[in-house]
Design a protein around this motif. Structure first.
Motif: not given
Length: 279
Positions: A114-118
């Motif tokens: 959940g800390m970025g899309r990648v």
């Protein structure tokens, strides 16, 4: 608990620390961490519903897992805990903090979802194509299917897989044989990962947290890139960042001494360690 048989491991006495595993993982992944914290804390690690030996629940989303974890904590008398969450467990920990403001003392996010899309492209393929269902079929039908799956997870998840403790291998294989483990993992993946990567971008909600948060990550993480840790730290009001070299997504397993070396001082600063060694 509410009719859901729940498995957990516990060690030590003192301020409470609640440990949440990664996707597909079980409480056993925290065995060495439990030992490392037991001298100064009451450390409790739990299997998520449907993983390992905890009964499944209808919804495998991080939001519902967070609600489940809170009920579990109340049931076993874990009060005002620090929460350490790895991967999926990190997302659950953030949801727990958002659902229960004032209920937690601090957070430790370890290679958190959940800390970025990648995310690793293989996770996307598993989630959005029939490959995920095929993987379950192959693991269940091939000789030593669970062993092959766990070995592949270790190679992907660790910079140095040989440093992962042997008990993890056996416990992870055993839990993979549990009937609901693989279907629950696939449902969770499909809820949280889509064609364009991770769906539940909790990094955008981190400014809502008022408690101390430590973000720690393996620099060689091949599942979720370490620069997401930097983005997370920038969005925190009371945050710390620790990057661990020569370790991957399974950093708490392959580099447990260095992991505890950053977690223990953080818990002390956050008020969760009253032992002499934690001062």
């Amino acid at each position: 608990m509410d009719g859901t048989a729940t498995r957990y491991l516990e060690a030590g006495e003192g301020p409470s620390v609640l440990l949440l595993p990664g996707e597909g993982g079980v409480a056993d992944q925290w065995h060495q961490t439990l030992e490392g914290l037991a001298g100064s804390h009451r450390a409790v690690a739990v299997d998520f519903p449907g993983y390992g030996y905890t009964d499944p629940i209808p919804d495998s989303s991080p939001v519902k897992f967070a609600a489940f974890v809170w009920k579990f904590a109340q049931e076993v008398g874990v009060e005002f805990p620090a929460v350490i969450g790895h991967s999926l467990g990190g997302a659950v920990a953030v949801h727990l903090a958002l659902q229960r403001p004032g209920g937690l003392s601090s957070l430790v996010l370890v290679s958190s979802a959940g800390m970025g899309r990648v995310i690793n492209p293989g996770m996307v393929v598993q989630a959005v194509t029939p490959l995920g269902d095929l993987t379950i079929l192959l693991v269940r039908t091939l000789p030593f299917g669970p062993e092959l799956l766990v070995s592949s997870l270790a190679v992907l998840g660790a910079c140095r897989p040989w440093r992962i403790p042997r008990p993890w291998w056996s416990s992870q294989v055993k839990s993979t044989y549990a009937p609901e483990a693989l279907p629950t993992t696939l449902r969770s993946q499909r809820q949280s990962v889509g064609l364009f990567g991770q769906r539940d971008l909790l990094v955008e909600r981190l400014p809502e947290l008022s408690i101390p948060v430590l973000v720690t990550w393996g620099v060689q993480d091949l599942v979720v890139p370490f620069w997401q840790a930097i983005s997370a730290r920038r969005n925190l009001r009371h945050g710390e960042l620790k990057l661990i070299m020569c370790s991957g997504h399974l950093m708490p397993l392959e580099a447990v001494d260095r992991f505890l070396g950053v977690v223990r001082p953080f818990l002390a600063r956050a008020g969760g360690d009253t032992s002499e060694g934690g001062r």
